[in-house]
Scaffold this motif. Structure first.
Motif, short mmCIF file in Angstrom:
data_model
loop_
_atom_site.label_atom_id
_atom_site.label_comp_id
_atom_site.label_asym_id
_atom_site.label_seq_id
_atom_site.Cartn_x
_atom_site.Cartn_y
_atom_site.Cartn_z
N GLU A 69 -24.12 -24.76 -21.49
CA GLU A 69 -23.20 -23.63 -21.43
C GLU A 69 -23.79 -22.40 -22.11
OE1 GLU A 69 -19.60 -24.63 -23.50
OE2 GLU A 69 -20.57 -24.73 -25.46
N LEU A 70 -23.35 -21.26 -21.65
CA LEU A 70 -23.81 -20.00 -22.22
C LEU A 70 -23.21 -19.80 -23.61
CD1 LEU A 70 -24.03 -16.60 -20.47
CD2 LEU A 70 -22.71 -16.78 -22.56
N VAL A 71 -24.04 -19.35 -24.52
CA VAL A 71 -23.58 -19.00 -25.86
C VAL A 71 -23.52 -17.49 -26.01
CG1 VAL A 71 -24.07 -19.14 -28.33
CG2 VAL A 71 -24.51 -21.12 -26.85
N TYR A 122 -29.79 -26.23 -28.66
CA TYR A 122 -29.74 -24.82 -28.30
C TYR A 122 -31.05 -24.41 -27.62
CZ TYR A 122 -25.40 -24.13 -30.81
OH TYR A 122 -24.08 -24.19 -31.21
N TYR A 123 -30.90 -23.74 -26.47
CA TYR A 123 -32.04 -23.31 -25.67
C TYR A 123 -32.04 -21.79 -25.53
CZ TYR A 123 -31.96 -28.18 -24.06
OH TYR A 123 -31.96 -29.55 -23.99
N CYS A 124 -33.22 -21.22 -25.58
CA CYS A 124 -33.30 -19.79 -25.28
C CYS A 124 -33.81 -19.60 -23.85
CB CYS A 124 -34.18 -19.05 -26.27
SG CYS A 124 -35.91 -19.52 -26.29
N ASN A 125 -33.41 -18.51 -23.29
CA ASN A 125 -33.75 -18.18 -21.90
C ASN A 125 -34.11 -16.71 -21.83
OD1 ASN A 125 -32.10 -16.96 -19.23
ND2 ASN A 125 -33.56 -18.58 -18.82
N TRP A 126 -35.23 -16.41 -21.18
CA TRP A 126 -35.63 -15.03 -20.95
C TRP A 126 -35.81 -14.83 -19.45
CZ3 TRP A 126 -39.48 -12.44 -24.83
CH2 TRP A 126 -39.10 -12.77 -26.14
N TYR A 164 -20.80 -12.65 -25.36
CA TYR A 164 -20.64 -13.90 -26.10
C TYR A 164 -19.60 -14.80 -25.44
CZ TYR A 164 -23.03 -11.45 -29.88
OH TYR A 164 -23.95 -10.75 -30.64
N ALA A 165 -19.83 -16.09 -25.55
CA ALA A 165 -18.80 -17.03 -25.16
C ALA A 165 -17.63 -16.90 -26.13
CB ALA A 165 -19.35 -18.46 -25.20
N GLY A 166 -16.44 -17.13 -25.61
CA GLY A 166 -15.27 -16.98 -26.45
C GLY A 166 -15.29 -17.85 -27.69
N ALA A 167 -15.87 -19.04 -27.57
CA ALA A 167 -15.86 -19.98 -28.68
C ALA A 167 -16.71 -19.53 -29.87
CB ALA A 167 -16.34 -21.35 -28.21
#
Length: 117
Positions: A46-48, A93-97, A59-62
Motif C-alpha cells: 500500500e501507498l504510504v 517499507y519500500y521506496c519507489n522512484w 499521504y495515506a490517511g493512516a
C-alpha cells in the motif's frame, strides 16, 4: 539502471520514531515522482506517501500528521520521517522512484519496520 537502497528500519516501541532513507546509486536528473510503500504480512502493498518532481506531497490517511516525506536532490536520497509509530505501522517499507523522460519505475528491496506495543 538506477538501484535504490533503503536503510533506517528497525524495531521500536509504540510512540517511537524512525527515519527511513532511500539512496540512489547514481545521479537522477529527471524525477517524476518518488514514494514510500509498505507491505504487512498477509496484506497487499500500500501507498504510504509520495512526492512529485515539483515537491507536492501526498499521504495515506493512516499516516497523515505522523509521517513526513522529503528528499535531498543533491544527495539523491529520499526520506521518510515516521513519528508516533503504532503497531499497525509494522511492515516492510519500500521506496519507489519514477524517473526520466520515459517514466522508468524503480523499487528498492525494502527495509523492515517493527513496532511493538
Amino acid at each position: 539502471q538506477v538501484q535504490l537502497v533503503e536503510s533506517g528500519g528497525g524495531s521500536v516501541q509504540a510512540g517511537g520514531a524512525l527515519r527511513l532513507s532511500c539512496a540512489a546509486s547514481e545521479n537522477v536528473f529527471i524525477i517524476n515522482s518518488m514514494g514510500w510503500y509498505r507491505q504487512a504480512p498477509g496484506k497487499q502493498r500500500e501507498l504510504v506517501a509520495t512526492i512529485t518532481g515539483s515537491g507536492t506531497t501526498n499521504y495515506a490517511g493512516a499516516v497523515k500528521g505522523r509521517f513526513t516525506i522529503s528528499r535531498d536532490n543533491a544527495k539523491n536520497t529520499l526520506y521518510l520521517q515516521m513519528n508516533n509509530l503504532k503497531p499497525e505501522d509494522t511492515a516492510v517499507y519500500y521506496c519507489n522512484w519514477v524517473v526520466g523522460i520515459i517514466w522508468s519505475d524503480y523499487w528498492g528491496k525494502g527495509t523492515q519496520v517493527t513496532v511493538s506495543s
